[in-house]
Scaffold this motif. Structure first.
Motif, short mmCIF file in Angstrom:
data_model
loop_
_atom_site.label_atom_id
_atom_site.label_comp_id
_atom_site.label_asym_id
_atom_site.label_seq_id
_atom_site.Cartn_x
_atom_site.Cartn_y
_atom_site.Cartn_z
N PHE A 6 0.69 -1.27 -0.10
CA PHE A 6 0.10 0.04 0.00
C PHE A 6 0.91 1.24 -0.06
CE2 PHE A 6 -3.85 -2.41 1.49
CZ PHE A 6 -4.60 -1.98 0.57
N GLN A 7 1.86 1.21 0.85
CA GLN A 7 2.78 2.40 0.77
C GLN A 7 3.72 2.70 -0.30
OE1 GLN A 7 5.06 1.31 4.51
NE2 GLN A 7 3.50 2.22 5.80
N ASN A 8 3.94 1.62 -0.94
CA ASN A 8 4.76 1.73 -2.24
C ASN A 8 3.74 2.09 -3.47
OD1 ASN A 8 6.99 0.72 -1.13
ND2 ASN A 8 6.80 -1.42 -1.87
N ALA A 9 2.44 2.04 -3.22
CA ALA A 9 1.42 2.34 -4.27
C ALA A 9 1.04 3.68 -3.83
CB ALA A 9 0.30 1.27 -4.23
N GLY A 10 1.64 4.34 -2.79
CA GLY A 10 0.99 5.64 -2.51
C GLY A 10 -0.27 5.92 -1.63
N VAL A 11 -0.74 4.59 -1.23
CA VAL A 11 -1.94 4.59 -0.45
C VAL A 11 -1.63 4.96 1.05
CG1 VAL A 11 -4.04 3.24 0.02
CG2 VAL A 11 -3.00 3.06 -2.40
N LYS A 12 -2.23 5.82 1.59
CA LYS A 12 -1.97 5.91 2.91
C LYS A 12 -3.04 5.60 3.82
CE LYS A 12 1.33 9.65 2.42
NZ LYS A 12 1.44 11.06 2.49
N VAL A 13 -3.00 4.69 4.84
CA VAL A 13 -3.95 4.12 5.78
C VAL A 13 -3.55 4.11 7.09
CG1 VAL A 13 -5.20 2.92 3.88
CG2 VAL A 13 -3.42 1.75 5.17
N THR A 14 -4.36 4.24 8.19
CA THR A 14 -4.14 4.37 9.36
C THR A 14 -4.04 2.81 9.86
OG1 THR A 14 -6.49 4.23 10.18
CG2 THR A 14 -5.37 6.34 10.01
N ASP A 15 -3.37 2.54 10.87
CA ASP A 15 -3.38 1.47 11.31
C ASP A 15 -4.72 0.43 11.53
OD1 ASP A 15 -0.68 1.15 11.50
OD2 ASP A 15 -0.45 1.70 13.76
N THR A 16 -5.68 1.38 12.24
CA THR A 16 -6.96 0.79 12.10
C THR A 16 -7.68 0.37 10.99
OG1 THR A 16 -7.45 2.30 14.24
CG2 THR A 16 -9.33 1.43 13.09
N GLU A 17 -7.52 1.37 9.85
CA GLU A 17 -8.10 1.13 8.58
C GLU A 17 -7.37 -0.22 7.90
OE1 GLU A 17 -9.26 5.82 7.01
OE2 GLU A 17 -7.09 4.92 6.96
N PHE A 18 -5.96 -0.21 8.12
CA PHE A 18 -5.60 -1.45 7.60
C PHE A 18 -5.88 -2.65 8.33
CE2 PHE A 18 -1.96 -4.56 7.64
CZ PHE A 18 -1.73 -4.71 6.23
N ARG A 19 -6.26 -2.76 9.49
CA ARG A 19 -6.75 -3.76 10.23
C ARG A 19 -8.14 -4.31 9.54
NH1 ARG A 19 -4.13 -1.71 14.64
NH2 ARG A 19 -6.10 -0.67 15.41
N GLU A 20 -8.95 -3.15 9.32
CA GLU A 20 -10.28 -3.56 8.69
C GLU A 20 -10.43 -3.72 7.40
OE1 GLU A 20 -13.24 -0.22 9.40
OE2 GLU A 20 -11.94 0.11 10.97
N ILE A 21 -9.29 -3.48 6.47
CA ILE A 21 -9.03 -3.84 5.18
C ILE A 21 -8.67 -5.37 4.98
CG2 ILE A 21 -7.69 -3.65 3.12
CD1 ILE A 21 -7.42 -0.45 4.03
N MET A 22 -7.69 -5.70 6.06
CA MET A 22 -7.17 -7.03 6.05
C MET A 22 -8.45 -8.11 6.77
SD MET A 22 -4.54 -6.79 4.44
CE MET A 22 -4.22 -8.50 4.52
N GLN A 23 -9.22 -7.31 7.33
CA GLN A 23 -10.44 -8.46 7.92
C GLN A 23 -11.29 -8.58 6.66
OE1 GLN A 23 -10.73 -9.90 10.65
NE2 GLN A 23 -12.24 -11.18 9.59
N ILE A 24 -11.71 -7.46 5.94
CA ILE A 24 -12.65 -7.81 4.83
C ILE A 24 -11.79 -8.56 3.84
CG2 ILE A 24 -13.38 -6.51 2.78
CD1 ILE A 24 -13.68 -4.24 4.74
N THR A 25 -10.42 -8.32 3.64
CA THR A 25 -9.86 -9.17 2.82
C THR A 25 -9.86 -10.68 3.17
OG1 THR A 25 -8.32 -7.33 2.09
CG2 THR A 25 -7.55 -9.33 1.46
N THR A 26 -9.47 -11.01 4.41
CA THR A 26 -9.36 -12.23 4.71
C THR A 26 -10.76 -13.07 4.50
OG1 THR A 26 -7.67 -11.77 6.36
CG2 THR A 26 -8.86 -13.66 6.81
#
Length: 59
Positions: A6-26
């Motif tokens: 995400f960081q390499n793609a220039g996408v900035k997310v908070t730790d909370t947002e990242f956890r939610e994204i990974m939960q949806i992804t999983t």
């Protein structure tokens, strides 16, 4: 590793947002791939995570 992608793609997310994204992804991978015996590559996981981000941001 996914957070780094995400960081390499220039996408900035908070730790909370990242956890939610990974939960949806999983959940998506579990429901739509694992039940059918399909393997998920890192690139496929990142694609699903980007879609999850869009879902999270539109809510």
């Amino acid at each position: 590793m996914i957070k780094q992608l995400f960081q390499n793609a220039g996408v900035k997310v908070t730790d909370t947002e990242f956890r939610e994204i990974m939960q949806i992804t999983t959940d998506d991978i579990r429901e739509n791939r694992m039940k059918f015996g399909k393997k998920t590559s890192l690139q496929q996981m990142f694609t699903i995570a980007k879609r999850s981000l869009k879902v999270l941001m539109s809510a």
